[in-house]
Design a protein around this motif. Structure first.
Motif, mmCIF file in Angstrom:
data_model
loop_
_atom_site.group_PDB
_atom_site.id
_atom_site.type_symbol
_atom_site.label_atom_id
_atom_site.label_comp_id
_atom_site.label_asym_id
_atom_site.label_seq_id
_atom_site.Cartn_x
_atom_site.Cartn_y
_atom_site.Cartn_z
ATOM 1 N N MET A 1 0.834 -1.175 0.000
ATOM 2 C CA MET A 1 0.000 0.000 0.000
ATOM 3 C C MET A 1 0.881 1.241 0.000
ATOM 4 S SD MET A 1 -2.787 1.150 2.851
ATOM 5 C CE MET A 1 -4.370 1.189 2.071
ATOM 6 N N THR A 2 0.501 2.249 -0.800
ATOM 7 C CA THR A 2 1.248 3.490 -0.880
ATOM 8 C C THR A 2 0.718 4.468 0.160
ATOM 9 O OG1 THR A 2 1.458 3.129 -3.258
ATOM 10 C CG2 THR A 2 1.979 5.314 -2.453
ATOM 11 N N PHE A 3 1.621 5.190 0.766
ATOM 12 C CA PHE A 3 1.254 6.160 1.788
ATOM 13 C C PHE A 3 1.672 7.552 1.356
ATOM 14 C CE2 PHE A 3 1.671 2.188 4.162
ATOM 15 C CZ PHE A 3 0.492 2.199 4.886
ATOM 16 N N LEU A 4 1.073 8.555 1.987
ATOM 17 C CA LEU A 4 1.405 9.946 1.710
ATOM 18 C C LEU A 4 1.885 10.615 2.987
ATOM 19 C CD1 LEU A 4 -1.837 10.872 -0.270
ATOM 20 C CD2 LEU A 4 0.430 10.529 -1.240
ATOM 21 N N LYS A 5 3.007 11.334 2.878
ATOM 22 C CA LYS A 5 3.453 12.148 3.997
ATOM 23 C C LYS A 5 2.535 13.364 4.067
ATOM 24 C CE LYS A 5 8.268 10.736 3.613
ATOM 25 N NZ LYS A 5 9.609 11.169 3.233
ATOM 26 N N ILE A 6 2.500 13.998 5.216
ATOM 27 C CA ILE A 6 1.545 15.079 5.438
ATOM 28 C C ILE A 6 1.744 16.249 4.464
ATOM 29 C CG2 ILE A 6 2.856 16.265 7.250
ATOM 30 C CD1 ILE A 6 0.031 16.554 8.686
ATOM 31 N N GLY A 7 2.979 16.552 4.104
ATOM 32 C CA GLY A 7 3.237 17.639 3.154
ATOM 33 C C GLY A 7 2.660 17.339 1.782
ATOM 34 N N GLU A 8 2.836 16.092 1.335
ATOM 35 C CA GLU A 8 2.288 15.678 0.039
ATOM 36 C C GLU A 8 0.767 15.680 0.094
ATOM 37 O OE1 GLU A 8 1.923 14.317 -3.909
ATOM 38 O OE2 GLU A 8 3.517 15.350 -2.826
ATOM 39 N N LEU A 9 0.205 15.237 1.192
ATOM 40 C CA LEU A 9 -1.242 15.233 1.356
ATOM 41 C C LEU A 9 -1.781 16.662 1.326
ATOM 42 C CD1 LEU A 9 -3.818 13.605 1.851
ATOM 43 C CD2 LEU A 9 -3.302 13.698 4.299
ATOM 44 N N ALA A 10 -1.091 17.575 1.981
ATOM 45 C CA ALA A 10 -1.496 18.987 1.974
ATOM 46 C C ALA A 10 -1.455 19.536 0.550
ATOM 47 C CB ALA A 10 -0.590 19.800 2.893
ATOM 48 N N ARG A 11 -0.400 19.230 -0.177
ATOM 49 C CA ARG A 11 -0.272 19.710 -1.553
ATOM 50 C C ARG A 11 -1.392 19.163 -2.433
ATOM 51 N NH1 ARG A 11 1.180 18.271 -6.229
ATOM 52 N NH2 ARG A 11 1.945 16.213 -5.698
ATOM 53 N N ARG A 12 -1.660 17.874 -2.344
ATOM 54 C CA ARG A 12 -2.695 17.250 -3.174
ATOM 55 C C ARG A 12 -4.099 17.746 -2.836
ATOM 56 N NH1 ARG A 12 -1.646 10.848 -4.270
ATOM 57 N NH2 ARG A 12 0.517 11.017 -4.922
ATOM 58 N N SER A 13 -4.337 18.023 -1.572
ATOM 59 C CA SER A 13 -5.683 18.394 -1.140
ATOM 60 C C SER A 13 -5.937 19.899 -1.204
ATOM 61 C CB SER A 13 -5.935 17.901 0.282
ATOM 62 O OG SER A 13 -5.088 18.582 1.199
ATOM 63 N N GLY A 14 -4.868 20.678 -1.274
ATOM 64 C CA GLY A 14 -5.027 22.124 -1.260
ATOM 65 C C GLY A 14 -5.306 22.664 0.140
ATOM 66 N N LEU A 15 -5.048 21.860 1.151
ATOM 67 C CA LEU A 15 -5.254 22.266 2.538
ATOM 68 C C LEU A 15 -3.896 22.439 3.210
ATOM 69 C CD1 LEU A 15 -8.072 19.714 3.402
ATOM 70 C CD2 LEU A 15 -8.357 22.179 3.040
ATOM 71 N N SER A 16 -3.881 23.213 4.266
ATOM 72 C CA SER A 16 -2.627 23.406 4.988
ATOM 73 C C SER A 16 -2.355 22.206 5.895
ATOM 74 C CB SER A 16 -2.685 24.680 5.826
ATOM 75 O OG SER A 16 -3.583 24.518 6.907
ATOM 76 N N VAL A 17 -1.104 22.063 6.264
ATOM 77 C CA VAL A 17 -0.708 21.011 7.201
ATOM 78 C C VAL A 17 -1.449 21.204 8.522
ATOM 79 C CG1 VAL A 17 1.240 20.119 8.557
ATOM 80 C CG2 VAL A 17 1.538 20.591 6.118
ATOM 81 N N THR B 1 -4.420 22.493 8.965
ATOM 82 C CA THR B 1 -5.804 22.048 8.785
ATOM 83 C C THR B 1 -5.885 20.533 8.850
ATOM 84 O OG1 THR B 1 -6.375 23.999 7.472
ATOM 85 C CG2 THR B 1 -7.785 22.061 7.199
ATOM 86 N N LEU B 2 -4.944 19.859 8.226
ATOM 87 C CA LEU B 2 -4.930 18.398 8.260
ATOM 88 C C LEU B 2 -4.778 17.896 9.697
ATOM 89 C CD1 LEU B 2 -2.731 17.656 5.120
ATOM 90 C CD2 LEU B 2 -5.221 17.529 5.328
ATOM 91 N N ARG B 3 -3.907 18.515 10.441
ATOM 92 C CA ARG B 3 -3.724 18.108 11.839
ATOM 93 C C ARG B 3 -4.996 18.377 12.642
ATOM 94 N NH1 ARG B 3 2.222 20.482 11.859
ATOM 95 N NH2 ARG B 3 3.316 18.610 11.211
ATOM 96 N N TYR B 4 -5.666 19.494 12.362
ATOM 97 C CA TYR B 4 -6.922 19.819 13.040
ATOM 98 C C TYR B 4 -7.986 18.775 12.702
ATOM 99 C CZ TYR B 4 -11.086 22.393 14.433
ATOM 100 O OH TYR B 4 -12.272 22.761 15.019
ATOM 101 N N TYR B 5 -8.105 18.429 11.423
ATOM 102 C CA TYR B 5 -9.071 17.407 11.017
ATOM 103 C C TYR B 5 -8.766 16.072 11.685
ATOM 104 C CZ TYR B 5 -11.043 20.368 7.309
ATOM 105 O OH TYR B 5 -11.676 21.355 6.586
ATOM 106 N N GLU B 6 -7.497 15.783 11.847
ATOM 107 C CA GLU B 6 -7.108 14.545 12.522
ATOM 108 C C GLU B 6 -7.547 14.585 13.989
ATOM 109 O OE1 GLU B 6 -3.064 12.381 14.082
ATOM 110 O OE2 GLU B 6 -2.885 13.809 12.425
ATOM 111 N N ARG B 7 -7.294 15.702 14.661
ATOM 112 C CA ARG B 7 -7.698 15.832 16.076
ATOM 113 C C ARG B 7 -9.212 15.733 16.233
ATOM 114 N NH1 ARG B 7 -3.952 20.053 15.944
ATOM 115 N NH2 ARG B 7 -5.603 21.618 15.951
ATOM 116 N N ARG B 8 -9.958 16.234 15.252
ATOM 117 C CA ARG B 8 -11.425 16.210 15.314
ATOM 118 C C ARG B 8 -12.004 14.871 14.872
ATOM 119 N NH1 ARG B 8 -14.155 21.217 15.641
ATOM 120 N NH2 ARG B 8 -15.911 19.808 15.947
ATOM 121 N N GLY B 9 -11.161 13.975 14.366
ATOM 122 C CA GLY B 9 -11.617 12.655 13.967
ATOM 123 C C GLY B 9 -12.146 12.573 12.543
#
Length: 146
Positions: free
Chosen positions: A1-17, A19-27
């Motif tokens: 399975m391929t994984f994405l580091k948070i920076g790559e995920l932020a780039r692909r999604s157009g969201l900030s790192v 925001t991603l951490r906030y979404y993670e904390r919120r579940g």
């Protein structure tokens, strides 16, 4: 399975790192796995989940409502009536907000009609109205009710 580091995920999604951490904390997105190197990595399908979250946000759903919709999405045995109910509730809430905004618009139009826009601010009827105690709204009642 391929994984994405948070920076790559932020780039692909157009969201900030952040925001991603906030979404993670919120579940909203699952906590990432850690590689032996210590890097946090997200599953390859996380951008699709983030697109879902962004669409919900665009449609005015709260994060709590979005989380509920995500949970419903992962339980195909649930009745779609639950999802439709959430959308219908959203429609009703938007209708209430539109009504409130129309009332505000009418009140502002009434205030605007009080003032010619000429003279000094010392004689401005809009400022005089705004300065009044909150219980005395009779100055614009006849102008704002229709």
């Amino acid at each position: 399975m391929t994984f994405l580091k948070i920076g790559e995920l932020a780039r692909r999604s157009g969201l900030s790192v952040e925001t991603l951490r906030y979404y993670e904390r919120r579940g909203l997105i699952p906590p990432p796995d850690r590689l032996p190197s210590g890097y946090r990595v997200f599953p390859q399908d996380t951008p699709k989940r983030l697109a879902f979250i962004k669409r919900c946000k665009t449609l005015g759903f709260t994060l709590e409502e979005t989380l509920e919709l995500l949970q419903l999405q992962h339980h195909p045995e649930q009745e779609s009536a639950v999802v439709k109910q959430r959308v219908d509730e959203r429609i009703e809430e938007i209708g209430r907000k539109i009504s409130d905004l129309q009332q505000i618009q009418q009140a502002l139009q009434g205030l605007s009609a009080l003032c010619s826009g000429k003279g000094s601010t010392a004689d401005c009827p809009i400022l005089a109205f705004l300065e009044q105690e909150p219980t005395d709204t009779s100055a614009t009642d006849s102008n704002t009710r229709g």
